[in-house]
Scaffold this active site. Structure first.
Site, PDB file in Angstrom:
ATOM      1  N   GLY A   1    -102.178 -90.150  39.369  1.00 25.24           N
ATOM      2  CA  GLY A   1    -103.532 -89.902  38.884  1.00 25.24           C
ATOM      3  C   GLY A   1    -103.679 -90.254  37.414  1.00 25.24           C
TER       4      GLY A   1
ATOM      5  N   SER B   1     -96.496 -93.449  39.564  1.00 23.48           N
ATOM      6  CA  SER B   1     -97.568 -93.776  38.640  1.00 23.48           C
ATOM      7  C   SER B   1     -97.619 -92.752  37.496  1.00 23.48           C
ATOM      8  CB  SER B   1     -98.892 -93.864  39.414  1.00 23.48           C
ATOM      9  OG  SER B   1     -99.901 -94.405  38.620  1.00 23.48           O
ATOM     10  N   TRP B   2     -98.735 -92.025  37.344  1.00 21.59           N
ATOM     11  CA  TRP B   2     -98.773 -90.989  36.322  1.00 21.59           C
ATOM     12  C   TRP B   2     -97.625 -90.003  36.513  1.00 21.59           C
ATOM     13  CZ3 TRP B   2     -99.286 -88.395  32.117  1.00 21.59           C
ATOM     14  CH2 TRP B   2     -99.245 -86.994  32.134  1.00 21.59           C
TER      15      TRP B   2
ATOM     16  N   ASP C   1     -97.331-105.227  40.687  1.00 14.02           N
ATOM     17  CA  ASP C   1     -97.878-104.081  39.944  1.00 14.02           C
ATOM     18  C   ASP C   1     -98.386-104.579  38.593  1.00 14.02           C
ATOM     19  OD1 ASP C   1     -98.162-101.694  38.336  1.00 14.02           O
ATOM     20  OD2 ASP C   1     -96.912-100.661  39.803  1.00 14.02           O
TER      21      ASP C   1
ATOM     22  N   HIS D   1     -98.970-101.560  43.241  1.00 13.99           N
ATOM     23  CA  HIS D   1     -98.849-100.198  42.714  1.00 13.99           C
ATOM     24  C   HIS D   1     -99.080 -99.209  43.852  1.00 13.99           C
ATOM     25  CE1 HIS D   1     -98.823 -97.593  39.130  1.00 13.99           C
ATOM     26  NE2 HIS D   1     -99.801 -96.893  39.682  1.00 13.99           N
TER      27      HIS D   1
END
Length: 322
Positions: free
Chosen positions: A42, A114-115, A273, A301
């Protein structure tokens, strides 16, 4: 290596972490197994049951949580009066420590996407004694360069979508400065219609820049998810992910990569990505002694992409045998 069979949690709850926040958590797999913490992306995506299948349930005690403001945690970021000032990287890391202590875990493998990879890396750098290994995918470091790339920088490659993205902002200065900050101001508007238009424009841009199929994102059609997600992402992106002052080129996480020495780690990255365009994962790998970099062709991603999934399962299987 394929995904493990779906399993259900054997324990869950809401952890009071202070500031009026209660964080949802769950555990599944083997209660006596190797502890593994799953950090979603996120910021603001919420935990996915799918991630449980990346771990051998006979070998692992798998812990998932919804970070502050998202998923089943309360209050949700989609609610206008939710206080976002107490939703920062430092708060999230403190929540992880409260949960670890609540579950009686001394050390755990930390998995992040990701985050979640940013949070995992910073957590390991600042709490090295509690992280046994790292398994990361869709790797990011939360630098200003990455935020600039994913908003304004790649606009030249998606000109039609980028024009619509800019049209979501008022004309003038708002379109010239930080785009996440400009959108975050709209998402904090007291007018619900302004917030809804901004959330839709933000998630439309996130969908438009997906470099590899599938390019549809079903969760963005949920207005509650869309609102909370867009508000949380822009809150973090507009504030340097609350990582402190940027150090040398590349940001704080990359600057402090040497602090990961002694923590084994596997980085699984799709060749498509877009974060690769600033060389983040390559630079992190070369600055982190003991890390392994696995590049998966024709994947972007997306942790569930073919090739990515198999590499992630291989990594968790390998660490289970350590």
């Amino acid at each position: 290596m394929s995904l493990y069979s779906e399993i259900e949690p054997y324990e869950n709850g809401l952890l009071d972490v202070g500031d009026g926040n209660r964080v949802y958590w769950e555990t599944c797999g083997n209660p006596r197994g190797k502890p593994a913490l799953v950090l979603h992306g996120g910021p603001g995506s919420g935990a996915s049951a799918w991630a449980r299948q990346l771990f051998d349930p006979r070998a692992y005690r798998i812990v998932l949580l919804d970070q502050r403001g998202c998923g089943r945690s309360t209050p949700h970021a989609s609610v206008y009066d939710t206080d976002m000032s107490v939703n920062t990287t430092a708060h999230l890391m403190a929540d992880l420590e409260l949960l670890r202590e609540r579950l009686g875990i001394e050390r755990w493998l930390v998995w992040g996407v990701s985050w979640g990879s940013v949070l995992a890396l910073r957590y390991a750098q600042t709490h090295p004694g509690v992280v046994s290994e790292l398994v990361l995918t869709g790797v990011a470091t939360g630098s200003d360069a990455e935020v600039e790339l994913l908003t304004r920088g790649i606009g030249k490659f998606f000109p039609e979508a980028f024009a619509r993205f800019l049209e979501g902002l008022p004309e003038g200065a708002a379109r010239e400065g930080s785009l996440p900050a400009a959108y975050n101001r709209l998402l904090e508007s007291p007018d619900p219609q302004v917030r809804e238009r901004a959330a839709r424009a933000w998630t439309d841009w996130e969908t438009a820049i997906i470099p590899a199929p599938p390019r549809s994102v079903e969760r963005y059609e949920d207005p509650v998810f869309r609102s909370g997600f867009a508000r949380t992402v822009t809150h973090y992106w507009a504030n340097g992910h609350f990582l402190g002052e940027e150090g040398e080129e590349g940001g704080v996480v990359l600057r402090d990569a040497h602090l990961l020495k002694g923590i084994p780690g596997t980085l699984v990255q799709g060749s498509l990505d877009l974060g690769n365009l600033v060389g983040v994962v390559w630079r992190l790998h070369h600055a982190w002694p003991g890390s392994e970099l696995v590049i998966v062709d024709q994947a972007g991603h997306n942790a569930s992409a073919p090739g990515i999934t198999e590499a992630l399962v291989a990594a968790t299987d390998g660490y289970a045998r350590r």
